[in-house]
Design an enzyme around this catalytic site. Structure first.
Site, short mmCIF file in Angstrom:
data_model
loop_
_atom_site.label_atom_id
_atom_site.label_comp_id
_atom_site.label_asym_id
_atom_site.label_seq_id
_atom_site.Cartn_x
_atom_site.Cartn_y
_atom_site.Cartn_z
N ASP A 7 -34.65 -10.74 0.74
CA ASP A 7 -33.86 -12.01 0.74
C ASP A 7 -33.96 -12.82 -0.52
O ASP A 7 -34.96 -12.76 -1.17
CB ASP A 7 -34.14 -12.88 2.02
CG ASP A 7 -33.04 -13.98 2.12
OD1 ASP A 7 -31.65 -14.03 1.69
OD2 ASP A 7 -33.49 -15.21 2.56
N TYR A 39 -28.85 -17.93 -3.88
CA TYR A 39 -27.98 -17.20 -4.28
C TYR A 39 -26.57 -17.69 -4.18
O TYR A 39 -25.55 -17.36 -4.89
CB TYR A 39 -28.03 -15.61 -3.50
CG TYR A 39 -29.24 -14.84 -3.96
CD1 TYR A 39 -30.06 -15.24 -5.19
CD2 TYR A 39 -29.36 -13.57 -3.66
CE1 TYR A 39 -31.47 -14.49 -5.53
CE2 TYR A 39 -30.48 -12.41 -3.82
CZ TYR A 39 -31.49 -13.06 -4.81
OH TYR A 39 -32.43 -12.01 -5.23
N GLY A 40 -26.50 -18.35 -2.89
CA GLY A 40 -25.03 -18.43 -2.52
C GLY A 40 -24.03 -19.34 -3.34
O GLY A 40 -22.92 -19.21 -3.21
N CYS A 70 -30.23 -10.43 3.77
CA CYS A 70 -29.33 -11.74 3.30
C CYS A 70 -27.85 -11.07 3.07
O CYS A 70 -27.56 -10.20 2.49
CB CYS A 70 -29.97 -11.93 1.72
SG CYS A 70 -29.21 -12.72 0.41
N THR A 72 -25.62 -12.77 1.54
CA THR A 72 -25.11 -12.73 0.40
C THR A 72 -25.40 -11.70 -0.59
O THR A 72 -24.54 -10.98 -1.32
CB THR A 72 -25.73 -14.15 -0.44
OG1 THR A 72 -25.42 -15.15 0.44
CG2 THR A 72 -24.93 -14.50 -1.72
N CYS A 180 -25.36 -16.23 7.71
CA CYS A 180 -26.40 -16.53 6.50
C CYS A 180 -27.91 -16.53 7.10
O CYS A 180 -28.19 -17.18 8.29
CB CYS A 180 -26.26 -17.74 5.63
SG CYS A 180 -27.69 -18.20 4.59
N THR A 181 -28.96 -15.67 6.82
CA THR A 181 -30.19 -15.59 7.54
C THR A 181 -30.81 -16.92 7.42
O THR A 181 -31.72 -17.11 8.26
CB THR A 181 -31.04 -14.48 7.06
OG1 THR A 181 -31.05 -14.49 5.46
CG2 THR A 181 -30.26 -13.16 7.27
N HIS A 182 -30.70 -17.92 6.36
CA HIS A 182 -31.41 -18.94 6.50
C HIS A 182 -30.77 -19.82 7.58
O HIS A 182 -31.67 -20.88 8.03
CB HIS A 182 -31.15 -19.76 5.12
CG HIS A 182 -31.93 -19.33 4.05
ND1 HIS A 182 -31.50 -18.24 3.26
CD2 HIS A 182 -32.99 -20.05 3.56
CE1 HIS A 182 -32.68 -18.02 2.23
NE2 HIS A 182 -33.35 -19.26 2.37
N1 DGL Z 1 -30.20 -16.07 3.10
C1 DGL Z 1 -29.09 -15.69 2.46
C2 DGL Z 1 -27.95 -15.08 3.08
O1 DGL Z 1 -28.19 -14.53 4.22
C3 DGL Z 1 -28.73 -16.44 1.18
C4 DGL Z 1 -28.92 -17.89 1.25
C5 DGL Z 1 -28.73 -18.18 -0.50
O2 DGL Z 1 -29.70 -18.09 -1.15
O3 DGL Z 1 -27.95 -19.00 -0.84
O4 DGL Z 1 -26.76 -15.14 3.02
#
Ligand code: DGL
Length: 260
Positions: A7, A39-40, A70, A72, A180-182
């Site tokens: 991720d 990343y997003g 992840c 994204t 989003c996994t976060h």
């Molecule tokens: N955990 C990520 C997802 O599932 C991305 C969060 C990020 O880096 O913006 O999309």
């Protein structure tokens, strides 16, 4: 078999957390691209470059499968990675089908990062499910920042979520999808804000099932503690403070696990 979970940051631990329960006998590598999170909010080209570097590293570690934990990175890069590498690569898919299968006439609010909700992959999924009139998309980028600094439950988190969700008439909706996994770290605050009939759905179980299907791994009970190596952007995490921080993230996931 060594299985990698990758991720941009700590969100992927939520997928690993589920895998540890079902596949405790396996060996895991958890790779968080802490140098480049989030990343997003970056460009697709940048994210593709980051994912490519992480894959190169993980393949060098001899992993037998990579779970892109992840949404994204899945949206931007999974197709390219599958063209480049022949090992099983399992991506994330927002649990939109699960929501529509249970409530075919009700709307679904899919929350994710900006890259994911503007990407072709989600639009294709909506088209495939013929759900154009049933899906609303919402980017919640600040949740990634809150999660990374372990601010799981605070007045600021609640205020942010209340503000972002205020404009929806939830009577029309069945579910809120965590794309989003976060976002898994905030299930309790979401549960507090959303009306009780709204289901909170993540794509983790679907991803683990796909991992099992693609690798023929067997779910088994095991007394031994799972083996996990942690990496931040290619550097092995050995520092005890960092390891205890990772443990705190996993404990937080224990706390919110049962919330739907
Ligand atoms: N955990 C990520 C997802 O599932 C991305 C969060 C990020 O880096 O913006 O999309």
């Amino acid at each position: 078999m060594k299985i990698a979970f990758f991720d941009s940051g700590m969100g992927g631990l939520s997928v690993l957390h589920d895998a540890l329960k079902i596949l405790p006998q396996e060996e895991f590598i958890f790779y968080a691209d802490e140098d480049n999170v989030p990343y997003g909010t970056k460009s697709r080209e940048e994210v593709l470059r980051f994912v490519d570097a992480a894959f190169k590293f993980l393949i060098e570690q001899g992993v037998g499968a990579i779970v892109v934990a992840c949404n994204t990175a899945t949206s931007v890069a999974v197709k390219e990675m599958r063209e480049k590498y022949s090992l099983p690569i399992i991506g994330m898919e927002p649990a939109l089908k699960v929501a529509l299968d249970s409530f075919p006439d009700r709307k679904v609010l899919v929350t994710a990062t900006a890259i994911t909700i503007t990407g072709e992959k989600i639009l294709k999924l909506i088209e495939k499910l013929r759900a154009e009139n049933l899906v609303e998309l919402r980017a919640l980028p600040r949740l990634v920042e809150f999660a990374e600094r372990q601010e799981f439950k605070s007045a600021a988190v609640e205020e942010y979520l209340r503000g972002e969700l205020a404009s929806y008439d939830f009577e029309e909706f069945s579910s809120l999808v965590l794309g989003c996994t976060h976002f898994n770290y905030f299930k309790d605050t979401l549960r507090k804000i959303l009306p009780p009939h709204i289901k909170i759905l993540d794509g983790n179980a679907g991803t683990i099932n796909e991992l099992i299907r693609r690798t023929n791994l067997k779910s088994a009970r095991s007394e031994k503690l799972p083996s996990i190596e942690f990496y931040y952007s290619g550097r092995r995490v050995t520092d005890s403070e960092e390891l205890s921080k990772l443990k705190k993230f996993l404990s937080r996931l224990d706390e919110v696990e049962a919330i739907r």
